[in-house]
Design an enzyme around this catalytic site. Sequence first.
Site, PDB file in Angstrom:
ATOM      1  N   LYS A   1       0.847  -1.183   0.000  1.00 49.21           N
ATOM      2  CA  LYS A   1       0.000   0.000   0.000  1.00 49.21           C
ATOM      3  C   LYS A   1       0.888   1.241   0.000  1.00 49.21           C
ATOM      4  O   LYS A   1       1.905   1.289   0.703  1.00 49.21           O
ATOM      5  CB  LYS A   1      -0.899  -0.014   1.239  1.00 49.21           C
ATOM      6  CG  LYS A   1      -1.875   1.158   1.327  1.00 49.21           C
ATOM      7  CD  LYS A   1      -2.777   1.005   2.555  1.00 49.21           C
ATOM      8  CE  LYS A   1      -3.752   2.170   2.677  1.00 49.21           C
ATOM      9  NZ  LYS A   1      -4.672   2.006   3.823  1.00 49.21           N
TER      10      LYS A   1
ATOM     11  N   SER B   1      -9.511   2.342   3.048  1.00 47.84           N
ATOM     12  CA  SER B   1      -8.614   3.023   2.139  1.00 47.84           C
ATOM     13  C   SER B   1      -7.708   2.076   1.356  1.00 47.84           C
ATOM     14  O   SER B   1      -7.084   2.480   0.372  1.00 47.84           O
ATOM     15  CB  SER B   1      -7.758   4.012   2.919  1.00 47.84           C
ATOM     16  OG  SER B   1      -6.939   3.337   3.869  1.00 47.84           O
TER      17      SER B   1
ATOM     18  N   SER C   1      -9.922  -0.120   7.380  1.00 43.92           N
ATOM     19  CA  SER C   1      -9.417  -0.006   6.011  1.00 43.92           C
ATOM     20  C   SER C   1      -8.699  -1.229   5.479  1.00 43.92           C
ATOM     21  O   SER C   1      -8.234  -1.230   4.344  1.00 43.92           O
ATOM     22  CB  SER C   1      -8.499   1.218   5.893  1.00 43.92           C
ATOM     23  OG  SER C   1      -9.261   2.401   5.959  1.00 43.92           O
TER      24      SER C   1
END
Length: 500
Positions: free
Chosen positions: A80, A167, A191
């Site tokens: 990420k 996210s 998330s």
Amino acid sequence: MSTTELHHLSVAELAAQLKNKHVSAVEAAQHFLARAQAHQNLGAFVAIDEATTLAQAKAADALIASGQGGRLAGVPIAHKDIFVTQGFPTTAASKMLAGYQSPFDATVVRKLGVTEGGAGMVTLGKLNCDEFAMGGANENSAIAPVGFDAPQPVRNPWNPERVPGGSSGGSAAAVAARLAPAVTGTDTGGSIRQPASFCGITGIKPTYGRASRYGMIAFASSLDQAGPMGRSAEDCALLLSEMCGPDLDRDSTSLDHPAEDFTLKLNDSIEGLRIGVPAEFFGEGLADDVRAAVDAALKEYEKLGAKLVPISLPRTELSVPVYYILAPAEASSNLSRFDGVKFGHRAQHFTDLNDMYKQTRAEGFGDEVKRRIMIGAYVLSEGYYDAYYLQAQKIRRMIADDFQAAFKDCDVIAGAAAPTTAWAIGGKADPVSNYLADVFTLPASLAGLPGLSLPAGFGNGGLPVGLQLIGNYFAESQLLNAAHRFQQATDFHLQRPAGI
């Protein structure tokens, strides 16, 4: 085996192929890089550097050849874009950090990578996310994905017109589309778990402090936690075993708790496991198709010998206002470092230092980030601190106490990871409706508890539904065991989107 089939393998299966030299790390890296390029339409990757990846793969092959490679050596992984990573830009999906190159690796990246003492995994690239991890749909990225000239929302592989969740939406989409066998994500209020639910994969947020936050760009420091995302509980157990462990010299919030092999108890019986079912997770707001899938999953657990226990988490609904006071308050403090002076974006036109701060931050931050900074600054301001921030901290303590009361009657807690399946891109333009979608994941985050989402079936339109399991502090092994035994009895985690 044929390298054209590598993306169908789990992390454990691919690791075995690499260890037995049936495939090389270079071949595996090339295969997944080609898949990432072929599925650029999903917008999952924001950075790929083939030369860097192949150099790591060659190093992993050398480790395997020497017999020094760990059990994950050579397995590709993508991170990420919230973890600083040498060799790749790290932007937190924000214009504020566009083009930023970190001189060091985040602890999680280092522990997983081809480094001294690392697991030997090969980095494929960086994955799209909501800006500074603020969002629940992955529609807030300010960075153009690979193959695009402008920012795009990440698309759900099960239906490209739907969001992948956020996210960590790029991470979840990459696993669901088989662009990477394993990825990292971060979970501040859900998330990891919510995008795992929306994309039909498995993801776990460990106990707060078990995985180092060093090198993880901060959103809300008392909530942020790194975790793995993969197709199965077994994959997540392998990854989490490498990610966790004390990092006391670098991270002041790191727990002095020993590293653990989370694979050791995967196959233990769950006969007699007490699964708490909170009434508050099954009330108004839970979509009928999600409830049907969750109810069926709980019945499957009963077949496996588990016992369902009615419990109550009475302050569940309060978790939304509490979180959206505390997290923005911490964000307003953490993001004050982005001022155009030391690194990152700087406005080109300004009249004095104060104007430079204002112009830089106005240009560099997106709407959602600005919204949360302003909320945070407000609740911390003189005259409002006691009424909002301090009161929210008190309720946070009560939410944690509710869990401890519940764990007297049960071993794990189960319910839906999200009230609905993935919604249409642009379908929740109102920020509050986005915030309310986190109602089932926020309580565990506020309490610092481990939480896991695993595929539990499908709702309307064939969209995945995730079952959330929440454990007590340091109960990751128990959660992964419960998820693994469910996945041995079902095949939801093996299903993949059409055309993948």
